[in-house]
Design a protein around this motif. Structure first.
Motif, PDB file in Angstrom:
ATOM      1  N   PHE A 144      -6.660  -0.970  14.812  1.00  0.00           N
ATOM      2  CA  PHE A 144      -6.194  -2.072  15.288  1.00  0.00           C
ATOM      3  C   PHE A 144      -5.245  -2.980  14.366  1.00  0.00           C
ATOM      4  CE2 PHE A 144      -6.545  -7.127  15.839  1.00  0.00           C
ATOM      5  CZ  PHE A 144      -5.720  -7.170  16.766  1.00  0.00           C
ATOM      6  N   TRP A 145      -5.617  -3.204  13.307  1.00  0.00           N
ATOM      7  CA  TRP A 145      -4.997  -3.737  12.093  1.00  0.00           C
ATOM      8  C   TRP A 145      -3.589  -3.017  11.644  1.00  0.00           C
ATOM      9  CZ3 TRP A 145      -5.164  -8.830  12.284  1.00  0.00           C
ATOM     10  CH2 TRP A 145      -6.413  -9.369  12.538  1.00  0.00           C
ATOM     11  N   LEU A 146      -3.936  -1.509  11.662  1.00  0.00           N
ATOM     12  CA  LEU A 146      -2.620  -0.741  11.458  1.00  0.00           C
ATOM     13  C   LEU A 146      -1.550  -0.999  12.472  1.00  0.00           C
ATOM     14  CD1 LEU A 146      -1.782   1.433   9.223  1.00  0.00           C
ATOM     15  CD2 LEU A 146      -2.769   3.081  11.100  1.00  0.00           C
ATOM     16  N   ALA A 147      -1.883  -1.193  13.845  1.00  0.00           N
ATOM     17  CA  ALA A 147      -1.000  -1.300  15.108  1.00  0.00           C
ATOM     18  C   ALA A 147      -0.347  -2.876  14.710  1.00  0.00           C
ATOM     19  CB  ALA A 147      -1.763  -1.155  16.233  1.00  0.00           C
ATOM     20  N   MET A 148      -1.263  -3.749  14.401  1.00  0.00           N
ATOM     21  CA  MET A 148      -0.703  -5.019  14.149  1.00  0.00           C
ATOM     22  C   MET A 148       0.396  -4.992  12.904  1.00  0.00           C
ATOM     23  SD  MET A 148      -1.878  -7.142  16.322  1.00  0.00           S
ATOM     24  CE  MET A 148      -1.561  -5.634  17.322  1.00  0.00           C
ATOM     25  N   LEU A 149       0.216  -4.205  12.134  1.00  0.00           N
ATOM     26  CA  LEU A 149       1.148  -4.035  10.847  1.00  0.00           C
ATOM     27  C   LEU A 149       2.507  -3.351  11.460  1.00  0.00           C
ATOM     28  CD1 LEU A 149       1.925  -4.120   7.788  1.00  0.00           C
ATOM     29  CD2 LEU A 149       0.796  -1.752   7.727  1.00  0.00           C
ATOM     30  N   GLY A 468     -14.176  -8.586   7.904  1.00  0.00           N
ATOM     31  CA  GLY A 468     -15.280  -8.468   6.924  1.00  0.00           C
ATOM     32  C   GLY A 468     -15.199  -6.934   6.222  1.00  0.00           C
ATOM     33  N   ARG A 469     -14.320  -6.261   6.179  1.00  0.00           N
ATOM     34  CA  ARG A 469     -14.100  -4.643   6.138  1.00  0.00           C
ATOM     35  C   ARG A 469     -13.221  -4.600   5.052  1.00  0.00           C
ATOM     36  NH1 ARG A 469     -16.650  -1.074   9.896  1.00  0.00           N
ATOM     37  NH2 ARG A 469     -14.847   0.486   9.476  1.00  0.00           N
ATOM     38  N   PRO A 470     -13.464  -4.037   3.896  1.00  0.00           N
ATOM     39  CA  PRO A 470     -12.418  -3.718   2.978  1.00  0.00           C
ATOM     40  C   PRO A 470     -10.986  -3.462   3.318  1.00  0.00           C
ATOM     41  CG  PRO A 470     -14.527  -3.141   1.938  1.00  0.00           C
ATOM     42  CD  PRO A 470     -14.699  -3.142   3.581  1.00  0.00           C
ATOM     43  N   ILE A 471     -11.130  -2.147   4.040  1.00  0.00           N
ATOM     44  CA  ILE A 471      -9.847  -1.622   4.270  1.00  0.00           C
ATOM     45  C   ILE A 471      -9.099  -2.550   5.334  1.00  0.00           C
ATOM     46  CG2 ILE A 471      -8.571   0.409   5.586  1.00  0.00           C
ATOM     47  CD1 ILE A 471     -11.025   2.096   4.596  1.00  0.00           C
ATOM     48  N   SER A 472      -9.592  -3.067   6.339  1.00  0.00           N
ATOM     49  CA  SER A 472      -8.950  -4.301   7.106  1.00  0.00           C
ATOM     50  C   SER A 472      -8.409  -5.395   6.489  1.00  0.00           C
ATOM     51  CB  SER A 472     -10.182  -4.669   7.913  1.00  0.00           C
ATOM     52  OG  SER A 472     -10.642  -3.881   9.095  1.00  0.00           O
ATOM     53  N   MET A 473      -9.360  -6.028   5.360  1.00  0.00           N
ATOM     54  CA  MET A 473      -8.507  -6.979   4.460  1.00  0.00           C
ATOM     55  C   MET A 473      -7.233  -6.464   3.634  1.00  0.00           C
ATOM     56  SD  MET A 473     -10.419  -9.254   5.411  1.00  0.00           S
ATOM     57  CE  MET A 473      -9.726 -10.572   4.176  1.00  0.00           C
ATOM     58  N   ALA A 474      -7.282  -5.196   3.474  1.00  0.00           N
ATOM     59  CA  ALA A 474      -6.190  -4.832   2.758  1.00  0.00           C
ATOM     60  C   ALA A 474      -4.908  -4.672   3.711  1.00  0.00           C
ATOM     61  CB  ALA A 474      -6.340  -3.268   1.998  1.00  0.00           C
ATOM     62  N   ILE A 475      -5.281  -4.184   4.835  1.00  0.00           N
ATOM     63  CA  ILE A 475      -4.211  -4.083   5.805  1.00  0.00           C
ATOM     64  C   ILE A 475      -3.449  -5.501   6.110  1.00  0.00           C
ATOM     65  CG2 ILE A 475      -3.509  -3.309   8.100  1.00  0.00           C
ATOM     66  CD1 ILE A 475      -5.498  -1.028   7.841  1.00  0.00           C
ATOM     67  N   ILE A 476      -4.528  -6.445   6.463  1.00  0.00           N
ATOM     68  CA  ILE A 476      -4.238  -7.695   6.770  1.00  0.00           C
ATOM     69  C   ILE A 476      -3.456  -8.426   5.585  1.00  0.00           C
ATOM     70  CG2 ILE A 476      -4.963 -10.230   6.976  1.00  0.00           C
ATOM     71  CD1 ILE A 476      -7.535  -8.752   8.489  1.00  0.00           C
ATOM     72  N   ALA A 477      -3.633  -8.325   4.452  1.00  0.00           N
ATOM     73  CA  ALA A 477      -2.689  -8.602   3.259  1.00  0.00           C
ATOM     74  C   ALA A 477      -1.599  -8.122   3.278  1.00  0.00           C
ATOM     75  CB  ALA A 477      -3.482  -8.225   1.936  1.00  0.00           C
ATOM     76  N   PHE A 478      -1.150  -6.655   3.755  1.00  0.00           N
ATOM     77  CA  PHE A 478       0.061  -6.267   4.096  1.00  0.00           C
ATOM     78  C   PHE A 478       0.660  -6.971   5.175  1.00  0.00           C
ATOM     79  CE2 PHE A 478      -1.316  -2.378   1.426  1.00  0.00           C
ATOM     80  CZ  PHE A 478      -0.138  -2.465   0.572  1.00  0.00           C
ATOM     81  N   ILE A 479       0.152  -7.180   6.257  1.00  0.00           N
ATOM     82  CA  ILE A 479       0.527  -8.088   7.259  1.00  0.00           C
ATOM     83  C   ILE A 479       1.082  -9.095   6.786  1.00  0.00           C
ATOM     84  CG2 ILE A 479       0.116  -8.865   9.761  1.00  0.00           C
ATOM     85  CD1 ILE A 479      -1.826  -6.631   9.958  1.00  0.00           C
ATOM     86  N   VAL A 480       0.329 -10.104   6.253  1.00  0.00           N
ATOM     87  CA  VAL A 480       0.711 -11.462   5.793  1.00  0.00           C
ATOM     88  C   VAL A 480       2.069 -11.181   4.999  1.00  0.00           C
ATOM     89  CG1 VAL A 480       0.259 -13.405   4.398  1.00  0.00           C
ATOM     90  CG2 VAL A 480      -1.528 -12.354   5.946  1.00  0.00           C
ATOM     91  N   LEU A 481       1.850 -10.311   4.052  1.00  0.00           N
ATOM     92  CA  LEU A 481       3.178 -10.066   2.983  1.00  0.00           C
ATOM     93  C   LEU A 481       4.419  -9.707   3.776  1.00  0.00           C
ATOM     94  CD1 LEU A 481       4.036  -9.899  -0.038  1.00  0.00           C
ATOM     95  CD2 LEU A 481       3.483  -7.621   0.195  1.00  0.00           C
TER      96      LEU A 481
END
Length: 517
Positions: A144-149, A468-481
């Protein structure tokens, strides 16, 4: 020592001939609008059943890698992606062709494709088992977060009108929801028609939204499709090599992105190309030139989508999970040959697996001379071919491509309807790329979100499931960036000096300023 023997097995004249034939066939099929890499592999799979397993796999891998590269031809020269993986190639490839640099764009695509293909194949050779285990760490929420990215790329595709880009993406998301829901089985937005229960087929929609408006514009304007003020200048290999070396870090980063996305089951080259394009634009000093004919954009997309070939084989061979749609076809061919995937494939059947991997590397190398030669004549043909021949030919291929995916006339009708809708929307400034982006990523995002919600509900931890999942948080950081990078770059004048005026020193020479219709 054994691996050296497997390399010699892959270098036998018969296997070399199969690799060359596969690359040529794949490149030609991929260059035709609507004929995808999956279709190229599926059509030619029966030919390999009478061959030795390793030889058959070498041919299928060569067809696959050639088809992914071949999609760049139509994307650059006709502004219609030959395969879904080449969607992002249109963003800068066609503007380069319009200003007379189509031959350079094709050569850059060939070099980037070879670079990405080599990185993916080397990863397959050296890192298959550990990288396959990485893919198992990706759950529904990560998809889901990868699609958001991927959807954050809308800001880059909107060309100055973010609101219209968001509206187009929402329209694409709406199209992705037509038919039976991917989770739950609810029937939605079919307007009572049984023909829409299966949903909107992505490739047919892509052909309609990209090809039909181009054909209508070509028919409606008397001017030549590509206005080239100078004669074609051949391969322009030296110039392309210089640009590729200048942006070598972009090539490497995009290749790694493509390899990693290829490992993720079901992601595919289209997502890899979009993510790599977004990252290239975000990190480039010439980010403002993206979309107007920037070589970095072409190289990022082509390196990433070809890297998915080797990356996609990692979960296919190690876990039996297809990394990309063509891998699913090849997995079926493996089963027909009596080959079982898993760790034993690299031990008990090492001769087959390693001979195939070396054959894939050889096919990737062969793609450079083959692609340059085919690309040179393709460019000359597109530039000189009269519209009276070019338009009916492309129209015929769009019909064949839409029908052949599911042998359904309904897909052809959907293709034409969406094409007309896309043409009308284009008159009001709505670009097809955000629509296609929403359509391609919509089902992935919906499935990941709903599955994550159900798991979170069952464990009474919805918020932790998403955040709360590490990989999700990393992808969210890329989305924000990705979302806030333009503001940061503008605030601190990052890349600002190349935003206007004279071209930057690393810009390719052009006959006239780049522009996009």
């Amino acid at each position: 020592m054994d691996r050296l023997q497997y390399l010699f097995d892959a270098l036998t004249p018969f296997n070399l001939l199969l690799a060359l034939a596969g690359v040529v066939a794949g490149t030609v099929i991929g260059a035709l609008p609507g004929l995808s890499a999956t279709m190229a592999v599926a059509v030619l799979v029966p030919i390999t059943f009478a061959m030795e397993p390793a030889s058959g796999l070498i041919m299928l891998g060569a067809i696959y890698t050639g088809a992914i590269y071949g999609g760049a031809f139509a994307a650059i020269l006709v502004n219609t992606p030959g395969t879904p993986s080449a969607i992002a190639t249109t963003f800068d490839g066609f503007p380069m062709a319009k200003r007379g640099d189509g031959d350079l764009a094709v050569t850059l695509a060939a070099l980037a494709s070879v670079c990405g293909g080599m990185v993916g194949a080397v990863a397959l050779l050296l890192l298959a088992p550990p990288l396959a285990r990485v893919s198992l760490a990706f759950g529904p929420v990560e998809y889901f977060w990868l699609a958001m990215l991927g959807l954050t790329l809308i800001a880059a595709l909107s060309e100055g009108d973010l609101l219209k880009g968001l509206i187009g993406a929402c329209f694409g998301l709406l199209l992705s929801m037509v038919g039976v829901a991917v989770v739950g089985g609810d029937v939605r937005f079919t307007l009572g028609s049984p023909y829409l229960i299966g949903g909107i087929e992505v490739v047919s929609a892509l052909i309609g939204l990209y090809c039909i408006p181009v054909l209508l514009d070509m028919v409606g304007t008397p001017e030549a499709h590509l206005k080239v003020s100078t004669a074609p200048r051949g391969f322009r290999l030296k110039e392309a090599l210089g640009i590729s070396w200048r942006y070598k870090f972009n090539l490497l980063r995009s290749s790694v992105i493509g390899t990693f996305v290829g490992i993720l089951p079901g992601a595919g080259g289209s997502i890899a190309g979009l993510v790599a394009y977004s990252e290239a634009r975000r990190s480039s000093k010439r980010s403002r030139h993206f979309g107007t004919g920037e070589p970095e954009g072409v190289m990022a997309t082509e390196a990433a989508n070809n890297a998915t070939v080797g990356g996609g084989f990692i979960p296919t061979l190690v876990l039996g999970i297809p990394g990309t749609p063509p891998d699913a076809v090849i997995l079926g061919a493996l089963l027909v040959q009596g080959i079982r995937t898993g760790s034993s494939l690299f031990t008990e059947q090492a001769a087959i697996s390693y001979t195939f991997i070396f054959g894939l590397l050889i096919a990737t190398v062969l793609m450079l001379p083959t692609g340059l030669l085919i690309g040179r004549y393709a460019y000359k043909s597109i530039v000189t071919l009269p519209k009276a021949i070019l338009v009916p030919t492309i129209a015929f291929m769009t019909v064949i491509g839409s029908y052949a995916i599911q042998n359904s006339a309904v897909d052809v009708v959907i293709m034409f309807v969406l094409g007309i809708v896309g043409w009308v929307l284009a008159r009001y400034g709505f670009k097809p790329s955000p629509i296609v982006l929403g359509l391609v990523l919509g089902q992935i995002a919906e499935q990941g979100f709903v599955q994550g919600w159900l798991i979170g509900s069952a464990t009474d931890n919805r918020l932790g499931m998403y955040f709360g999942r590490p990989i999700s948080m990393a992808i969210i950081a890329f989305i924000v960036l990705s979302l806030f990078w333009p503001l940061v770059a503008s605030r601190f004048k990052i890349g600002g000096k190349t935003g206007g005026g004279a071209p930057a020193p690393d810009a390719p020479r052009k006959e006239k300023p780049a522009h996009v219709d």
